[in-house]
Write an enzyme that holds these catalytic residues in place. Structure first.
Site, PDB file in Angstrom:
ATOM      1  N   ALA A 134       2.945   4.126  -2.680  1.00  0.00           N
ATOM      2  CA  ALA A 134       2.457   5.207  -3.538  1.00  0.00           C
ATOM      3  C   ALA A 134       1.312   4.723  -4.433  1.00  0.00           C
ATOM      4  O   ALA A 134       0.224   5.304  -4.457  1.00  0.00           O
ATOM      5  CB  ALA A 134       3.614   5.731  -4.388  1.00  0.00           C
ATOM      6  N   MET A 135       1.551   3.648  -5.168  1.00  0.00           N
ATOM      7  CA  MET A 135       0.561   3.190  -6.146  1.00  0.00           C
ATOM      8  C   MET A 135      -0.571   2.408  -5.499  1.00  0.00           C
ATOM      9  O   MET A 135      -1.736   2.568  -5.855  1.00  0.00           O
ATOM     10  CB  MET A 135       1.251   2.331  -7.210  1.00  0.00           C
ATOM     11  CG  MET A 135       2.189   3.112  -8.091  1.00  0.00           C
ATOM     12  SD  MET A 135       1.336   4.402  -9.015  1.00  0.00           S
ATOM     13  CE  MET A 135       0.511   3.424 -10.246  1.00  0.00           C
ATOM     14  N   ASN A 146      14.703   5.027 -16.291  1.00  0.00           N
ATOM     15  CA  ASN A 146      14.992   4.840 -14.865  1.00  0.00           C
ATOM     16  C   ASN A 146      16.493   4.683 -14.649  1.00  0.00           C
ATOM     17  O   ASN A 146      17.081   5.295 -13.765  1.00  0.00           O
ATOM     18  CB  ASN A 146      14.289   3.589 -14.325  1.00  0.00           C
ATOM     19  CG  ASN A 146      12.809   3.809 -14.092  1.00  0.00           C
ATOM     20  OD1 ASN A 146      12.210   4.645 -14.753  1.00  0.00           O
ATOM     21  ND2 ASN A 146      12.229   3.078 -13.180  1.00  0.00           N
ATOM     22  N   ASN A 170      11.334   1.926 -18.931  1.00  0.00           N
ATOM     23  CA  ASN A 170      11.975   1.956 -17.607  1.00  0.00           C
ATOM     24  C   ASN A 170      13.453   1.573 -17.688  1.00  0.00           C
ATOM     25  O   ASN A 170      14.287   2.140 -16.979  1.00  0.00           O
ATOM     26  CB  ASN A 170      11.258   1.005 -16.633  1.00  0.00           C
ATOM     27  CG  ASN A 170       9.851   1.448 -16.280  1.00  0.00           C
ATOM     28  OD1 ASN A 170       8.953   0.629 -16.141  1.00  0.00           O
ATOM     29  ND2 ASN A 170       9.624   2.739 -16.160  1.00  0.00           N
ATOM     30  N   LYS A 213       6.502  -1.053 -21.591  1.00  0.00           N
ATOM     31  CA  LYS A 213       6.763  -0.142 -20.469  1.00  0.00           C
ATOM     32  C   LYS A 213       8.124  -0.460 -19.842  1.00  0.00           C
ATOM     33  O   LYS A 213       8.856   0.438 -19.427  1.00  0.00           O
ATOM     34  CB  LYS A 213       5.653  -0.229 -19.413  1.00  0.00           C
ATOM     35  CG  LYS A 213       5.939   0.756 -18.300  1.00  0.00           C
ATOM     36  CD  LYS A 213       4.758   1.196 -17.491  1.00  0.00           C
ATOM     37  CE  LYS A 213       5.187   2.360 -16.582  1.00  0.00           C
ATOM     38  NZ  LYS A 213       4.632   2.265 -15.253  1.00  0.00           N
ATOM     39  N   SER A 263      11.397   6.395 -10.580  1.00  0.00           N
ATOM     40  CA  SER A 263      11.399   5.735  -9.263  1.00  0.00           C
ATOM     41  C   SER A 263      12.772   5.174  -8.883  1.00  0.00           C
ATOM     42  O   SER A 263      13.129   5.154  -7.706  1.00  0.00           O
ATOM     43  CB  SER A 263      10.352   4.622  -9.232  1.00  0.00           C
ATOM     44  OG  SER A 263      10.632   3.673 -10.224  1.00  0.00           O
ATOM     45  N   ALA A 271       0.841  -1.211   0.000  1.00  0.00           N
ATOM     46  CA  ALA A 271       0.000   0.000   0.000  1.00  0.00           C
ATOM     47  C   ALA A 271       0.866   1.247   0.000  1.00  0.00           C
ATOM     48  O   ALA A 271       0.651   2.172   0.772  1.00  0.00           O
ATOM     49  CB  ALA A 271      -0.927  -0.014   1.208  1.00  0.00           C
ATOM     50  N   GLU A 301      14.574  -1.751  -8.660  1.00  0.00           N
ATOM     51  CA  GLU A 301      13.987  -2.871  -9.420  1.00  0.00           C
ATOM     52  C   GLU A 301      14.884  -3.284 -10.596  1.00  0.00           C
ATOM     53  O   GLU A 301      14.424  -3.915 -11.534  1.00  0.00           O
ATOM     54  CB  GLU A 301      12.589  -2.472  -9.909  1.00  0.00           C
ATOM     55  CG  GLU A 301      11.577  -2.301  -8.779  1.00  0.00           C
ATOM     56  CD  GLU A 301      10.176  -1.935  -9.250  1.00  0.00           C
ATOM     57  OE1 GLU A 301      10.036  -0.923  -9.962  1.00  0.00           O
ATOM     58  OE2 GLU A 301       9.222  -2.649  -8.891  1.00  0.00           O
TER      59      GLU A 301
HETATM   60  P1  NAD Z   1       6.467   2.278  -2.950  1.00  0.00           P
HETATM   61  O1  NAD Z   1       7.909   2.327  -2.675  1.00  0.00           O
HETATM   62  O2  NAD Z   1       5.694   3.538  -2.743  1.00  0.00           O
HETATM   63  O3  NAD Z   1       5.793   1.150  -2.063  1.00  0.00           O
HETATM   64  C1  NAD Z   1       6.165  -0.197  -2.224  1.00  0.00           C
HETATM   65  C2  NAD Z   1       6.345  -0.842  -0.865  1.00  0.00           C
HETATM   66  O4  NAD Z   1       7.509  -0.316  -0.216  1.00  0.00           O
HETATM   67  C3  NAD Z   1       5.195  -0.609   0.081  1.00  0.00           C
HETATM   68  O5  NAD Z   1       4.915  -1.843   0.674  1.00  0.00           O
HETATM   69  C4  NAD Z   1       5.750   0.368   1.088  1.00  0.00           C
HETATM   70  O6  NAD Z   1       5.173   0.291   2.360  1.00  0.00           O
HETATM   71  C5  NAD Z   1       7.197  -0.029   1.138  1.00  0.00           C
HETATM   72  N1  NAD Z   1       8.040   1.086   1.593  1.00  0.00           N
HETATM   73  C6  NAD Z   1       8.208   2.258   0.986  1.00  0.00           C
HETATM   74  N2  NAD Z   1       9.031   3.065   1.700  1.00  0.00           N
HETATM   75  C7  NAD Z   1       9.401   2.344   2.794  1.00  0.00           C
HETATM   76  C8  NAD Z   1      10.225   2.615   3.908  1.00  0.00           C
HETATM   77  N3  NAD Z   1      10.858   3.797   4.039  1.00  0.00           N
HETATM   78  N4  NAD Z   1      10.368   1.656   4.832  1.00  0.00           N
HETATM   79  C9  NAD Z   1       9.746   0.468   4.718  1.00  0.00           C
HETATM   80  N5  NAD Z   1       8.933   0.143   3.674  1.00  0.00           N
HETATM   81  C10 NAD Z   1       8.756   1.079   2.725  1.00  0.00           C
HETATM   82  O7  NAD Z   1       6.280   1.714  -4.439  1.00  0.00           O
HETATM   83  P2  NAD Z   1       5.325   2.233  -5.599  1.00  0.00           P
HETATM   84  O8  NAD Z   1       5.886   3.485  -6.171  1.00  0.00           O
HETATM   85  O9  NAD Z   1       3.906   2.200  -5.152  1.00  0.00           O
HETATM   86  O10 NAD Z   1       5.563   1.105  -6.696  1.00  0.00           O
HETATM   87  C11 NAD Z   1       4.893  -0.155  -6.683  1.00  0.00           C
HETATM   88  C12 NAD Z   1       5.074  -0.761  -8.066  1.00  0.00           C
HETATM   89  O11 NAD Z   1       4.398   0.070  -9.032  1.00  0.00           O
HETATM   90  C13 NAD Z   1       6.540  -0.803  -8.524  1.00  0.00           C
HETATM   91  O12 NAD Z   1       6.734  -1.931  -9.336  1.00  0.00           O
HETATM   92  C14 NAD Z   1       6.686   0.458  -9.357  1.00  0.00           C
HETATM   93  O13 NAD Z   1       7.742   0.374 -10.294  1.00  0.00           O
HETATM   94  C15 NAD Z   1       5.322   0.479 -10.028  1.00  0.00           C
HETATM   95  N6  NAD Z   1       4.895   1.780 -10.504  1.00  0.00           N
HETATM   96  C16 NAD Z   1       5.077   2.902  -9.743  1.00  0.00           C
HETATM   97  C17 NAD Z   1       4.623   4.123 -10.217  1.00  0.00           C
HETATM   98  C18 NAD Z   1       4.731   5.382  -9.383  1.00  0.00           C
HETATM   99  O14 NAD Z   1       4.435   6.467  -9.886  1.00  0.00           O
HETATM  100  N7  NAD Z   1       5.076   5.316  -8.091  1.00  0.00           N
HETATM  101  C19 NAD Z   1       4.009   4.199 -11.475  1.00  0.00           C
HETATM  102  C20 NAD Z   1       3.811   3.028 -12.207  1.00  0.00           C
HETATM  103  C21 NAD Z   1       4.265   1.812 -11.715  1.00  0.00           C
END
Ligand code: NAD
Length: 314
Positions: free
Chosen positions: A10-11, A193, A189, A185, A258, A8, A270
């Site tokens: 960002a996405m 990226n 990346n 996509k 990212s 849970a 990643e």
């Molecule tokens: P995110 O880093 O926001 O979250 C992913 C997980 O990491 C979560 O479970 C979160 O709780 C954990 N996390 C984050 N920071 C942390 C910390 N400081 N300590 C402990 N846990 C932590 O990831 P996201 O950006 O939601 O990406 C999820 C997937 O979606 C990835 O594969 C990403 O490449 C892809 N994606 C992201 C975006 C974007 O704009 N963010 C866009 C399209 C696809």
């Protein structure tokens, strides 16, 4: 429909809050205890421009989740997929569908180790969002999500998912070749990226480098040979045009992808599911992929260095 968002950040936060506006029941599952606590104490704080709105969606650590769900949407980073599914083994039943939307290649194969193919929905999204800290996200831009049941056949459940996503404003697109969309996509990346993270620049700055096309082609030419070997319908020219389009003023030119942000926070990237995947597939099939192999090693080097620098107190 009972929907769990597993991962849970960002996405996941973005998709969860949008789906919670429909008549479906949504729950967040996340292994980051501070984040889970913040969501339950203050609601997920969602920033859009200058406005902040709390979204009251229950959150739990994976080990504390009981009951069953119709749909689990996996939104961990690619390297978090297997640990998340391992921790959710007891709640994945014969009727649970699992949707995987993480960036990168090889994610579906990871999910198949835990869930039969007929229960998997594969997808890719161009929505975006940022995780600002525990319990806080900022929504950026608009997008869509391309989806396909892995078994190929659209059924009543998949139609219900499309309806829910449509009602949530997520702009679902039912695809008959989601793998092509995922690889397209991933190609973007693998270029943007990786280079912005290594060169410490944003997308627009990379696009203004005199040698940016040479750098792009170095990655994409190897990517295309591996994609062809894997029987993926990969259109090299379309992928190249998609990347070049990101450099237009406005658009995405000010964006720091990212991987750049993960390194800035001292977190793993990643890379093994992007350039690293291409290098590994190339090695397994005797396809030379020296550019992608070197870029993968450079990012792994930066992961070590940036983790050390984040540890130094300001
Ligand atoms: P995110 O880093 O926001 O979250 C992913 C997980 O990491 C979560 O479970 C979160 O709780 C954990 N996390 C984050 N920071 C942390 C910390 N400081 N300590 C402990 N846990 C932590 O990831 P996201 O950006 O939601 O990406 C999820 C997937 O979606 C990835 O594969 C990403 O490449 C892809 N994606 C992201 C975006 C974007 O704009 N963010 C866009 C399209 C696809």
């Amino acid at each position: 429909m009972k929907i769990a968002i597993a991962g849970a950040g960002a996405m996941g936060g973005r998709f969860g809050t949008m789906l919670a506006t429909t008549d479906n029941q949504v729950m967040f599952i996340d292994p980051w205890a501070d984040h889970v606590r913040a969501i339950n104490d203050r609601g997920l704080q969602v920033h859009v421009g200058n406005a902040v709105t709390p979204h009251w969606i229950p959150a739990a650590l994976p080990q504390d989740v009981h009951g069953s769900f119709d749909l689990i949407i996996l939104f961990t980073k690619a390297m978090g997929i297997a640990p998340m599914l391992e921790s959710l083994r007891s709640i994945i039943t014969r009727t649970t569908h699992v949707m995987v939307l993480a960036n990168g290649i090889g994610n579906i194969e990871q999910v198949e180790k835990f869930v039969p193919g007929r229960q998997i929905i594969a997808g890719v999204t161009v929505w975006s969002s940022e995780l600002d800290g525990p319990g806080e996200i900022t929504l950026t831009g608009a997008g869509n999500v391309t989806l396909q049941p892995l078994a190929g056949q659209s059924d009543d459940f998949f139609q219900a998912v499309l309806t829910a996503f449509h009602q949530a404003g997520l702009n679902p697109i039912a695809s008959d070749d989601v793998l092509a969309a995922i690889w397209k996509k991933a190609a973007l990346n693998c270029v943007l990226n990786t280079y912005t993270a290594l060169l410490d620049c944003n997308v627009g700055e990379f696009g203004r480098l005199p040698n940016h096309e040479t750098l792009i082609d170095g990655v994409l030419n190897e990517f295309a040979v591996v994609a062809h070997h894997e029987h993926i319908a990969f259109d090299l020219d379309a992928a190249r045009q998609l990347i070049l389009a990101q450099f237009a003023p406005g658009g995405n030119s000010a964006h720091y992808p990212s991987m750049y942000q993960d390194l800035a926070k001292g977190r793993p990237t990643e890379i093994d599911f992007l350039n690293g995947f291409i290098a590994a597939k190339g090695a397994a099939s005797n396809i030379p992929t020296p550019v992608n192999r070197l870029l993968t090693q450079l990012i792994h080097g930066k992961e070590v260095l940036s983790k050390q620098s984040v540890r130094i107190p300001a």
